[in-house]
Enzyme design. Structure first.
Site, PDB file in Angstrom:
ATOM      1  N   GLU A   9       2.764  -3.466   1.428  1.00 17.29           N
ATOM      2  CA  GLU A   9       2.461  -2.458   0.405  1.00 17.29           C
ATOM      3  C   GLU A   9       0.976  -2.484   0.027  1.00 17.29           C
ATOM      4  O   GLU A   9       0.332  -1.446  -0.114  1.00 17.29           O
ATOM      5  CB  GLU A   9       3.275  -2.713  -0.882  1.00 17.29           C
ATOM      6  CG  GLU A   9       4.764  -2.720  -0.720  1.00 17.29           C
ATOM      7  CD  GLU A   9       5.321  -4.125  -0.502  1.00 17.29           C
ATOM      8  OE1 GLU A   9       4.825  -4.851   0.372  1.00 17.29           O
ATOM      9  OE2 GLU A   9       6.281  -4.483  -1.208  1.00 17.29           O
ATOM     10  N   HIS A  26       0.450  -8.277   1.764  1.00 18.55           N
ATOM     11  CA  HIS A  26       1.797  -7.735   1.914  1.00 18.55           C
ATOM     12  C   HIS A  26       1.669  -6.285   2.405  1.00 18.55           C
ATOM     13  O   HIS A  26       0.643  -5.630   2.165  1.00 18.55           O
ATOM     14  CB  HIS A  26       2.541  -7.755   0.572  1.00 18.55           C
ATOM     15  CG  HIS A  26       2.991  -9.123   0.162  1.00 18.55           C
ATOM     16  ND1 HIS A  26       3.802  -9.353  -0.931  1.00 18.55           N
ATOM     17  CD2 HIS A  26       2.746 -10.344   0.713  1.00 18.55           C
ATOM     18  CE1 HIS A  26       4.053 -10.649  -1.038  1.00 18.55           C
ATOM     19  NE2 HIS A  26       3.411 -11.279  -0.052  1.00 18.55           N
ATOM     20  N   CYS A  31       7.684  -7.219  -4.329  1.00 16.79           N
ATOM     21  CA  CYS A  31       7.558  -8.395  -5.187  1.00 16.79           C
ATOM     22  C   CYS A  31       6.778  -7.997  -6.442  1.00 16.79           C
ATOM     23  O   CYS A  31       6.297  -6.866  -6.553  1.00 16.79           O
ATOM     24  CB  CYS A  31       6.842  -9.521  -4.432  1.00 16.79           C
ATOM     25  SG  CYS A  31       5.087  -9.218  -4.172  1.00 16.79           S
ATOM     26  N   CYS A  86       3.187  -6.703  -5.721  1.00 16.19           N
ATOM     27  CA  CYS A  86       3.142  -5.357  -5.150  1.00 16.19           C
ATOM     28  C   CYS A  86       3.612  -4.318  -6.160  1.00 16.19           C
ATOM     29  O   CYS A  86       3.079  -3.206  -6.216  1.00 16.19           O
ATOM     30  CB  CYS A  86       3.973  -5.294  -3.878  1.00 16.19           C
ATOM     31  SG  CYS A  86       3.240  -6.267  -2.539  1.00 16.19           S
TER      32      CYS A  86
HETATM   33 ZN   LIG Z   1       4.633  -8.025  -2.210  1.00 16.62          ZN
END
Ligand SMILES: [Zn+2]
Length: 145
Positions: free
Chosen positions: A48, A46, A76, A79
């Site tokens: 991040e 992801h 999410c 993260c």
């Molecule tokens: Zn994430």
């Protein structure tokens, strides 16, 4: 947040979910990335996570104490946890994510007693642009058989 949006756009152009993130230290961006899950065949890539890894690598430090993270969508749970473990000082995000967010939705990671570092959280930056980009991306996908 403008840089994060640029990264989100670039991710969308690569066929990735259009989300972008930037790590900022002392007002300077030290790492920036969009989602790279498809490119890297890595479900943890992801925006991040990739940006945190890049920043830690560049700065040669395990934790990013004093760093701030900008991301176009509410992180999410995975993260949110990584941001906590990295000791990020402030988290700025664009659009809320009621379906997949883990900060102000879902598990609300930073409000749990098992969370040992919670960043200051600020939201709503360029949220319309961030959300529109995602909506357009997913509606394009639905049109493809
Ligand atoms: Zn994430």
């Amino acid at each position: 947040m403008e840089i994060a949006l640029e990264e989100a756009r670039a991710a969308g152009d690569r066929g990735e979910v259009p989300i972008g993130a930037v790590v900022v230290v002392d007002g300077e961006p030290v790492a920036r990335s969009g989602n790279r899950t498809r490119e890297l065949n890595d479900i943890t890539a992801h925006a991040e996570i990739v940006a945190i890894r890049m920043a830690s690598d560049r700065l040669g430090q395990e934790r990013l104490v004093g760093a701030d993270l900008y991301v176009t969508l509410e992180p999410c749970t995975m993260c949110a946890a990584a941001i906590s473990f990295a000791r990020i000082r402030r988290l700025y995000y664009g659009a809320e994510d009621p379906k997949g967010g883990g900060v102000d939705n879902g598990v609300r990671f930073y409000a749990q007693p098992t969370c040992h570092h919670a960043p200051e959280v600020y939201s709503g930056f360029n949220e319309t642009e961030a959300a529109d980009m995602l909506r357009a991306f997913f509606s394009d996908r639905r049109d493809v058989p």
